[in-house]
Write a protein that holds these residues in place. Structure first.
Motif, PDB file in Angstrom:
ATOM      1  N   PRO A   1       0.792  -1.230   0.000  1.00 56.99           N
ATOM      2  CA  PRO A   1       0.000   0.000   0.000  1.00 56.99           C
ATOM      3  C   PRO A   1       0.834   1.294   0.000  1.00 56.99           C
ATOM      4  N   HIS A   2       2.144   1.181   0.159  1.00 56.34           N
ATOM      5  CA  HIS A   2       2.975   2.398   0.200  1.00 56.34           C
ATOM      6  C   HIS A   2       4.223   2.177  -0.631  1.00 56.34           C
ATOM      7  N   TYR A   3       4.054   2.312  -1.942  1.00 54.02           N
ATOM      8  CA  TYR A   3       5.128   1.962  -2.879  1.00 54.02           C
ATOM      9  C   TYR A   3       6.453   2.665  -2.571  1.00 54.02           C
ATOM     10  N   HIS A   4       6.425   3.991  -2.442  1.00 53.75           N
ATOM     11  CA  HIS A   4       7.682   4.726  -2.295  1.00 53.75           C
ATOM     12  C   HIS A   4       8.390   4.425  -0.980  1.00 53.75           C
ATOM     13  N   LEU A   5       7.612   4.365   0.087  1.00 53.96           N
ATOM     14  CA  LEU A   5       8.191   4.030   1.390  1.00 53.96           C
ATOM     15  C   LEU A   5       8.801   2.627   1.340  1.00 53.96           C
TER      16      LEU A   5
END
Ligand SMILES: *[C@@H]1O[C@H](CO)[C@@H](O)[C@H](O)[C@H]1NC(C)=O
Length: 188
Positions: free
Chosen positions: A43-47
């Motif tokens: 759910p949090h690609y960049h992180l």
């Protein structure tokens, strides 16, 4: 003339074959795409990419199990130091409402570090991914609970950390989901 042409084509073909089949290039590509794949589903690609890519080089295991464990270790490191900060009173406030909120957060972070993430890491070592998922979920809920205690006040000293813990826990859950779906045997 014909022979020259053939040998030229042949050496080009050979060169291409060599480039395509050099093992280090292939394995680097497949590791990168595994990380990409995992993070794209999270759910949090960049992180996910930022967190895992920067830690990946120090590890030898770059499989799904390794990524899940790494995420847990990273969130555990952050939460453990946060717990110490709260315990030592490094986060100060005069507001009695905030003092109460910090006491609740102390309890939450105690649960996150000493119960949920500890159990999650134990379960990870046993390959019990269902428990890993349950504990990661529980840790995220505790971080959310800590955050909700500051809802009515203007300053929320643990907001970034609470978000971070919640987000890394949901990344862990999405990685572990892959392990539950594929039923891949645990590599320990
Ligand atoms: C934990 O992560 C958050 C978000 O990146 C950061 O603001 C905080 O300083 C970190 N805490 C520790 C103790 O490293």
């Amino acid at each position: 003339m014909k022979h020259t042409k053939f040998s030229t084509i042949f050496s080009i073909h050979l060169a291409i074959s060599l480039i395509l089949f050099i093992p280090p290039i292939q394995s680097t590509l497949s590791h990168t795409s595994l990380l990409e794949q995992i993070c794209r589903q999270s759910p949090h690609y960049h992180l996910c990419i930022m967190t895992l890519r920067s830690s990946i080089n120090h590890r030898s295991k770059e499989d799904i199990v390794g990524f899940a464990r790494l995420t847990l270790e990273i969130v555990n490191a952050n939460a453990s130091i946060t717990l110490q900060h709260i315990q030592k009173g490094n986060i100060q406030t005069r507001d009695p409402q905030q003092k109460r909120a910090l006491e609740d957060c102390l309890a939450s972070y105690n649960m996150i570090v000493n119960v949920h993430l500890r159990e999650a890491l134990n379960a990870m070592n046993k390959g019990d991914f269902k428990v890993v998922k349950q504990r990661a979920y529980a840790a995220g809920v505790e971080a959310e609970s800590c955050d909700s205690k500051f809802k009515s006040s203007s300053i929320a000293p643990l907001r970034d950390t609470n978000r971070y813990v919640q987000n890394l826990c949901s990344i862990t859950m999405s990685i572990v989901n892959r392990l539950l779906w594929t039923n891949q045997p645990a590599s320990i």
